[in-house]
Scaffold this active site. Structure first.
Site, PDB file in Angstrom:
ATOM      1  N   ASP A  40       0.859  -1.200   0.000  1.00 28.61           N
ATOM      2  CA  ASP A  40       0.000   0.000   0.000  1.00 28.61           C
ATOM      3  C   ASP A  40       0.890   1.243   0.000  1.00 28.61           C
ATOM      4  O   ASP A  40       1.448   1.615   1.030  1.00 28.61           O
ATOM      5  CB  ASP A  40      -0.931   0.022   1.218  1.00 28.61           C
ATOM      6  CG  ASP A  40      -1.880   1.205   1.168  1.00 28.61           C
ATOM      7  OD1 ASP A  40      -2.960   1.070   0.586  1.00 28.61           O
ATOM      8  OD2 ASP A  40      -1.505   2.283   1.663  1.00 28.61           O
ATOM      9  N   GLU A  42       1.971   5.202  -0.229  1.00 30.22           N
ATOM     10  CA  GLU A  42       1.497   6.570  -0.030  1.00 30.22           C
ATOM     11  C   GLU A  42       2.299   7.427  -0.994  1.00 30.22           C
ATOM     12  O   GLU A  42       3.463   7.124  -1.265  1.00 30.22           O
ATOM     13  CB  GLU A  42       1.714   7.045   1.416  1.00 30.22           C
ATOM     14  CG  GLU A  42       0.963   6.237   2.466  1.00 30.22           C
ATOM     15  CD  GLU A  42      -0.529   6.112   2.217  1.00 30.22           C
ATOM     16  OE1 GLU A  42      -1.154   7.097   1.788  1.00 30.22           O
ATOM     17  OE2 GLU A  42      -1.076   5.015   2.446  1.00 30.22           O
ATOM     18  N   ASP A 156      -2.200   1.203  -6.832  1.00 28.41           N
ATOM     19  CA  ASP A 156      -0.799   1.120  -6.389  1.00 28.41           C
ATOM     20  C   ASP A 156       0.143   0.610  -7.486  1.00 28.41           C
ATOM     21  O   ASP A 156       1.153   1.250  -7.790  1.00 28.41           O
ATOM     22  CB  ASP A 156      -0.699   0.221  -5.147  1.00 28.41           C
ATOM     23  CG  ASP A 156      -1.525   0.778  -3.996  1.00 28.41           C
ATOM     24  OD1 ASP A 156      -0.979   1.443  -3.120  1.00 28.41           O
ATOM     25  OD2 ASP A 156      -2.772   0.563  -3.999  1.00 28.41           O
ATOM     26  N   HIS A 213      -4.297   5.702   6.166  1.00 29.72           N
ATOM     27  CA  HIS A 213      -3.411   6.420   5.233  1.00 29.72           C
ATOM     28  C   HIS A 213      -1.954   6.411   5.672  1.00 29.72           C
ATOM     29  O   HIS A 213      -1.149   7.161   5.133  1.00 29.72           O
ATOM     30  CB  HIS A 213      -3.886   7.848   4.950  1.00 29.72           C
ATOM     31  CG  HIS A 213      -5.278   7.901   4.389  1.00 29.72           C
ATOM     32  ND1 HIS A 213      -5.603   7.323   3.180  1.00 29.72           N
ATOM     33  CD2 HIS A 213      -6.412   8.446   4.882  1.00 29.72           C
ATOM     34  CE1 HIS A 213      -6.900   7.518   2.965  1.00 29.72           C
ATOM     35  NE2 HIS A 213      -7.407   8.178   3.982  1.00 29.72           N
TER      36      HIS A 213
HETATM   37  P1  AMP Z   1      -4.417   5.474   0.633  1.00 29.92           P
HETATM   38  O1  AMP Z   1      -3.754   4.162   0.396  1.00 29.92           O
HETATM   39  O2  AMP Z   1      -5.887   5.427   0.686  1.00 29.92           O
HETATM   40  O3  AMP Z   1      -3.820   6.039   1.906  1.00 29.92           O
HETATM   41  O4  AMP Z   1      -4.059   6.430  -0.562  1.00 29.92           O
HETATM   42  C1  AMP Z   1      -2.853   6.399  -1.260  1.00 29.92           C
HETATM   43  C2  AMP Z   1      -2.534   7.778  -1.776  1.00 29.92           C
HETATM   44  O5  AMP Z   1      -3.618   8.296  -2.528  1.00 29.92           O
HETATM   45  C3  AMP Z   1      -2.248   8.826  -0.705  1.00 29.92           C
HETATM   46  O6  AMP Z   1      -0.902   8.801  -0.267  1.00 29.92           O
HETATM   47  C4  AMP Z   1      -2.571  10.095  -1.448  1.00 29.92           C
HETATM   48  O7  AMP Z   1      -1.514  10.489  -2.288  1.00 29.92           O
HETATM   49  C5  AMP Z   1      -3.751   9.695  -2.313  1.00 29.92           C
HETATM   50  N1  AMP Z   1      -5.019   9.976  -1.624  1.00 29.92           N
HETATM   51  C6  AMP Z   1      -5.754   9.136  -0.884  1.00 29.92           C
HETATM   52  N2  AMP Z   1      -6.856   9.737  -0.396  1.00 29.92           N
HETATM   53  C7  AMP Z   1      -6.819  11.004  -0.858  1.00 29.92           C
HETATM   54  C8  AMP Z   1      -7.660  12.148  -0.716  1.00 29.92           C
HETATM   55  N3  AMP Z   1      -8.790  12.099   0.000  1.00 29.92           N
HETATM   56  N4  AMP Z   1      -7.299  13.287  -1.327  1.00 29.92           N
HETATM   57  C9  AMP Z   1      -6.184  13.349  -2.062  1.00 29.92           C
HETATM   58  N5  AMP Z   1      -5.334  12.314  -2.241  1.00 29.92           N
HETATM   59  C10 AMP Z   1      -5.633  11.156  -1.646  1.00 29.92           C
HETATM   60 MG    MG Z   2      -2.564   3.935   2.170  1.00 31.09          MG
HETATM   61 MG    MG Z   3      -3.980   2.511  -0.597  1.00 33.59          MG
END
Ligand code: AMP
Ligand code: MG
Ligand code: MG
Length: 259
Positions: A40, A42, A156, A213
């Site tokens: 996962d 970021e 991803d 996140h």
């Molecule tokens: P996640 O695995 O859901 O934490 O998301 C992976 C990446 O997607 C994050 O590091 C952000 O770059 C982007 N991302 C996720 N959610 C958002 C959001 N609500 N607004 C903007 N970018 C997001």
């Molecule tokens: Mg994440």
């Molecule tokens: Mg993710």
């Protein structure tokens, strides 16, 4: 509709056996893969302009043992973004990742080579093998454990890593060309659309553990979700494969070469 039909036709999913009331001792005794590597990422992000040259800033991977449901090994690095080296406030708020952490991190190409080394260690110590990987023997031996990657959505590996490697002309490990999308697997297996990873866990009565996140916490929670789905009877299958340049010509390619 098309994807659903196609998936069913290809046998990509197996419905859970609702008639079985016998509790299972192990998480997934009938699984194809002995191990799943959950990733996962970021990445850099901004409140408004999203999906624009995003760079990985956290690279976690956890090795899920599908027999026990336990995490047997972990890989983790913070990665220095180079196109946009300064994180937005929004990004730090969302991910909890600070400017200091990414500055102490490593560039993506170094991270990828360390990741490759971690995979090699798993191959040597745990007999992990990936499908379609070039091996000396064609059939997996008794000491070989089939393994593939698993992520929440196709973002991803199908978007984030794919495009960053293309832009930066970095060699992406070939094994990262196919994976299981747990989100679509979840939708089809339980016949419902979850509200994010957290919602998917909540629907099953599991509380998200750690910080949402955070790449490492997201990976561990995705692994917990996958383990629960396997104990509910879901057989994990690859849902997505990107075209990779194969050194060994396939039957079709060999045929075309002859023409
Ligand atoms: P996640 O695995 O859901 O934490 O998301 C992976 C990446 O997607 C994050 O590091 C952000 O770059 C982007 N991302 C996720 N959610 C958002 C959001 N609500 N607004 C903007 N970018 C997001
Ligand atoms: Mg994440
Ligand atoms: Mg993710």
């Amino acid at each position: 509709f098309f994807n659903l039909t196609l998936c069913r036709e290809l046998g990509l999913l197996q419905r859970r056996n609702q008639s079985s009331s016998v509790p299972k001792k192990t998480v997934g005794s009938n699984q194809i893969f002995s191990y799943l590597i959950v990733i996962d990422f970021e990445s850099t992000c901004w409140r408004e302009k999203n999906n624009y040259n995003q760079e990985i800033i956290e690279f976690p991977a956890v090795l899920l043992n599908t027999r026990t449901g336990e995490i047997d090994s972990e890989f983790h690095n913070y990665v220095q973004p180079q196109e946009h080296p300064v994180l937005s406030e929004f990004c730090t708020e969302l991910t909890g990742i600070t400017q200091i952490q990414v500055e102490a991190g490593i560039p993506l190409h170094i991270c990828l080579s360390q990741f490759n080394r971690w995979l090699q260690t798993l191959q040597h110590t745990m007999g992990v093998v990936f499908p379609n990987e070039q091996r000396n023997t064609s059939a997996p031996s008794a000491t070989e454990n089939m393994c593939t990657f698993l992520t929440w959505s196709d973002w991803d590996l199908g978007v984030c890593l794919q495009y960053e490697c293309k832009r930066k002309q970095l060699h992406k490990p070939d094994v990262l060309n196919s994976w299981i999308d747990l989100r679509s697997t979840y939708r089809l297996f339980y016949s419902r659309k979850p509200k994010g990873l957290n919602g998917a866990l909540q629907d099953l009565g599991i509380q998200f553990s750690g910080r949402e996140h955070s790449g490492l916490d997201d990976s561990r929670n995705t692994a917990r979700l996958a383990a629960r789905m396997m104990s509910d009877g879901c057989v994990m299958r690859i849902t997505r494969s990107l075209q990779s340049v194969s050194v060994r010509p396939t039957v079709t390619e060999g045929f075309l070469l002859k023409l």
